[in-house]
Scaffold this motif. Structure first.
Motif, PDB file in Angstrom:
ATOM      1  N   LYS A 175      17.586 -12.638 -30.993  1.00 32.23           N
ATOM      2  CA  LYS A 175      18.557 -12.891 -31.889  1.00 32.23           C
ATOM      3  C   LYS A 175      19.028 -11.801 -32.543  1.00 32.23           C
ATOM      4  N   GLU A 176      18.218 -10.929 -33.017  1.00 33.26           N
ATOM      5  CA  GLU A 176      18.559  -9.550 -33.531  1.00 33.26           C
ATOM      6  C   GLU A 176      19.436  -8.679 -32.548  1.00 33.26           C
ATOM      7  N   ALA A 177      19.109  -8.651 -31.150  1.00 35.41           N
ATOM      8  CA  ALA A 177      19.840  -8.066 -30.373  1.00 35.41           C
ATOM      9  C   ALA A 177      21.168  -8.526 -30.042  1.00 35.41           C
ATOM     10  N   ILE A 178      21.177  -9.682 -30.252  1.00 37.27           N
ATOM     11  CA  ILE A 178      22.534 -10.598 -30.013  1.00 37.27           C
ATOM     12  C   ILE A 178      23.558 -10.198 -31.074  1.00 37.27           C
ATOM     13  N   LEU A 182      20.874 -12.251 -23.049  1.00 35.85           N
ATOM     14  CA  LEU A 182      20.094 -12.444 -24.291  1.00 35.85           C
ATOM     15  C   LEU A 182      20.489 -13.823 -25.016  1.00 35.85           C
ATOM     16  N   TYR A 183      21.477 -14.185 -24.732  1.00 38.90           N
ATOM     17  CA  TYR A 183      21.667 -15.617 -25.268  1.00 38.90           C
ATOM     18  C   TYR A 183      20.536 -16.785 -24.533  1.00 38.90           C
ATOM     19  N   LEU A 184      20.399 -16.643 -23.275  1.00 34.27           N
ATOM     20  CA  LEU A 184      19.434 -17.215 -22.416  1.00 34.27           C
ATOM     21  C   LEU A 184      18.167 -16.959 -22.867  1.00 34.27           C
ATOM     22  N   ASN A 185      17.646 -15.720 -23.241  1.00 29.68           N
ATOM     23  CA  ASN A 185      16.579 -15.176 -23.574  1.00 29.68           C
ATOM     24  C   ASN A 185      16.095 -15.845 -25.002  1.00 29.68           C
ATOM     25  N   TYR A 186      17.128 -16.187 -25.858  1.00 31.90           N
ATOM     26  CA  TYR A 186      17.059 -16.490 -27.119  1.00 31.90           C
ATOM     27  C   TYR A 186      16.637 -18.130 -27.064  1.00 31.90           C
ATOM     28  N   ALA A 187      17.645 -18.523 -26.129  1.00 36.24           N
ATOM     29  CA  ALA A 187      17.482 -20.190 -25.930  1.00 36.24           C
ATOM     30  C   ALA A 187      15.729 -20.577 -25.512  1.00 36.24           C
ATOM     31  N   GLU A 188      15.579 -19.716 -24.570  1.00 39.78           N
ATOM     32  CA  GLU A 188      14.204 -19.961 -24.151  1.00 39.78           C
ATOM     33  C   GLU A 188      13.014 -19.644 -24.949  1.00 39.78           C
ATOM     34  N   THR A 189      13.137 -18.354 -25.717  1.00 40.22           N
ATOM     35  CA  THR A 189      11.916 -18.016 -26.535  1.00 40.22           C
ATOM     36  C   THR A 189      11.664 -18.996 -27.886  1.00 40.22           C
ATOM     37  N   LEU A 190      13.120 -19.217 -28.286  1.00 45.51           N
ATOM     38  CA  LEU A 190      13.184 -20.674 -29.459  1.00 45.51           C
ATOM     39  C   LEU A 190      12.551 -21.722 -29.072  1.00 45.51           C
TER      40      LEU A 190
END
Length: 562
Positions: free
Chosen positions: A252-255, A433-441
């Motif tokens: 989220k910070e990176a986005i 990054l959006y997909l990373n965020y979706a997965e990790t969250l």
């Protein structure tokens, strides 16, 4: 005692910087480090060479073989007769003495040694040259050195897991060059330390003349990917949820940081193409966070040749398999095929409306922008892949009867060389990054919340797909995210490592894969080549090259199973 720099280090400086007089030195062929780093241009040229090992669209190795990592998993197939390609991964034909990416161990550590040398000698680099202050440039180079060191250690971690970590400048013959593996938590902390320094010293964007250099935005993207891998099952067998939470925060910070500095998802069509395909056609698309400093291998010519059809003077050496095609949803959001039965017939998802005899209508938009298929249009032709006389059907060699379109240049005539334009491989982009965020969250929560849906739905929307329903379980959302990564990031060097960090390669990279066959207007889906092999006892991590084990048996332990 004055440190002497071997000539191999000196010569490599001219890879990016032309300094003829710099090479005209004493016959000894050696220069001391002060002579190198007291000159700003030479110091920059020295560090530029550390970019050479950044992974590309096409891998090539010391033992030969050109391939994309997608053919090492359930995205594609390699179809040339070259040795040491992804076929070794497909069929279990690899060992510590020889395997396709073995050279990465030595190459990445050589690049790390270069960054260590630069950081050690940083204080020798002048801030002022000819009365002009170059403090910003000097500062940028320091940040790049830390970012590159972090990146190469991440790559080693993604392939080998726990690896030796060092910051000193070690040269052959020194006693402490023989190191043991660093535990994973310490390794992640060391890499994170370098990323923090890079974030401090680098700017979020640079001018076009500095295109391809590490930025603070790319550094934050690296942190997000690093923590994603660290939280995943391969490195997190106890499923420590705090790792997932920290990875979500980093994504989220990176986005937010990227978007506050002018980066944005490519969501509109223009003269260069549709929103998705534009990312891979435009050198400076707003979604690209970092791409290679130099044009990817062969300036892109190798990719066009490797994937191009024989009818276009290509080699037809890499292509999608049917399992990749099956991963593209219908426009109603349903997967068309759920698998294959014991007779290798597709198991249809009746809710999708998919017709295996008319398989390419009403699909995810990314399918049409990623894959060349029977009936599609390419280079002014309607593609005919039907047996035996279709204009793109290969009578002499077995093919999957698909071709890659992504990153290919339709205007490029491989016979005459006309129509070519230089391209660079994208290492980080905002969609990831959006997909990373979706997965990790999603993994950090008991069930997906609105932010998980929002992160994945914005990517799906660009592809013409409906939003996911709000009643999904954590497990169902996990499968949706994983499939979304497969199609969105196809052949961008993600899937090969994704199925390993999720530890699902033992399911998706085994048994027969499939192709398409069209004859007399009828479609069938026979098996492709031989059953694939994945040994879960050892194939999740690469073997450390046997030469490294042999010279360091007391300290450097081999990965399990090898």
């Amino acid at each position: 005692m004055k440190k002497i720099m071997p000539i191999w280090i000196v010569i490599s400086i001219v890879f990016f910087v032309s300094c003829d007089d710099f090479l005209e030195r004493a016959p000894s062929g050696l220069l001391d480090e002060k002579a190198v780093f007291s000159n700003l241009n030479n110091a920059e040229g020295f560090l530029n060479n550390a970019y050479r090992e950044v992974p590309q669209l096409v891998y090539g190795g010391a033992f030969g073989g050109h391939f994309n990592l997608g053919s090492g998993t359930d995205e594609g197939a390699h179809m040339t007769g070259e040795a040491y390609t992804t076929k070794s991964f497909n069929y279990g034909d690899w060992n510590p003495a020889q395997f396709p990416l073995m050279w990465c161990w030595h190459a990445y550590y050589a690049a790390i040694r270069r960054t260590n040398t630069f950081i050690k000698n940083y204080d020798l680099i002048p801030e002022e040259v000819g009365g002009v202050n170059f403090g910003d440039k000097r500062r940028r180079l320091y940040g790049e050195a830390h970012a590159l060191r972090a990146y190469y250690y991440f790559l080693l971690f993604s392939m080998w897991g726990e690896v030796p970590y060092y910051r000193a400048v070690l040269l052959p013959g020194e006693d402490d060059i023989y190191l043991q593996r660093t535990d994973v938590s310490s390794l992640i902390n060391f890499i994170s330390d370098d990323i923090r320094i890079a974030e401090e010293y680098l700017s979020p964007q640079y001018t076009s003349s500095e295109f391809g250099r590490f930025t603070s935005v790319a550094a934050k993207a690296l942190r997000a990917r690093l923590l994603l891998y660290y939280a995943s099952k391969l490195s997190n067998s106890d499923n420590d949820l705090t790792r997932w939470s920290k990875a979500a925060e980093a994504a989220k910070e990176a986005i937010d940081f990227a978007e506050s500095n002018g980066y944005a998802l490519s969501l509109t069509d223009n003269a260069n193409g549709l929103a998705y395909e534009r990312i891979f056609k435009e050198m400076t698309n707003s979604e690209i966070l970092w791409s290679s400093l130099s044009p990817y291998e062969g300036d892109g010519r190798i990719w066009n040749g490797l994937c191009g059809a024989l009818a276009d003077n290509g080699w037809a050496g890499e292509a999608p398999i049917q399992e990749m095609v099956d991963s593209y949803e219908m426009i109603n959001g349903e997967l068309p095929v759920l698998g294959y039965d014991e007779n290798n017939n597709p198991i249809l998802n009746e809710a999708s409306g998919y017709n295996p005899q008319n398989p390419y209508i009403n699909r995810d938009k990314r399918f049409y922008q990623t894959i060349i298929y029977h009936g599609s249009h390419w280079k002014g032709r309607t593609i005919d892949l039907s047996y035996p006389n279709g204009n793109y059907y290969d009578k002499n060699y077995a093919r999957t009867n698909y071709y890659w379109k992504k990153y290919m240049q339709e205007e490029f005539n491989m016979a005459t060389g006309s129509g070519f334009s230089v391209k660079r491989f994208i290492v980080f982009r905002l969609s990831e990054l959006y997909l990373n965020y979706a997965e990790t969250l999603n993994e950090s929560l008991a069930s997906p919340d609105k932010e998980v849906y929002s992160a994945i739905n914005i990517i799906r929307g660009r592809a013409g797909l409906p939003d996911l329903p709000f009643n999904l379980t954590k497990e169902t959302m996990r499968e949706k995210i994983r499939n979304e990564r497969k199609v969105e990031l196809a052949m961008e060097n993600h899937r090969f490592f994704d199925v390993r960090r999720w530890m699902i390669a033992e399911k998706v990279d085994v048994g027969y894969m499939h192709k398409v066959h069209i004859e007399n207007g009828k479609f069938s889906y026979p098996t492709w080549e031989h059953p694939r092999i994945f040994d879960k006892k050892k194939h999740y991590l690469f073997p450390i090259p046997q030469t490294e084990i042999d010279k360091n048996r007391d300290l450097l332990k081999q990965n399990p199973g090898w």
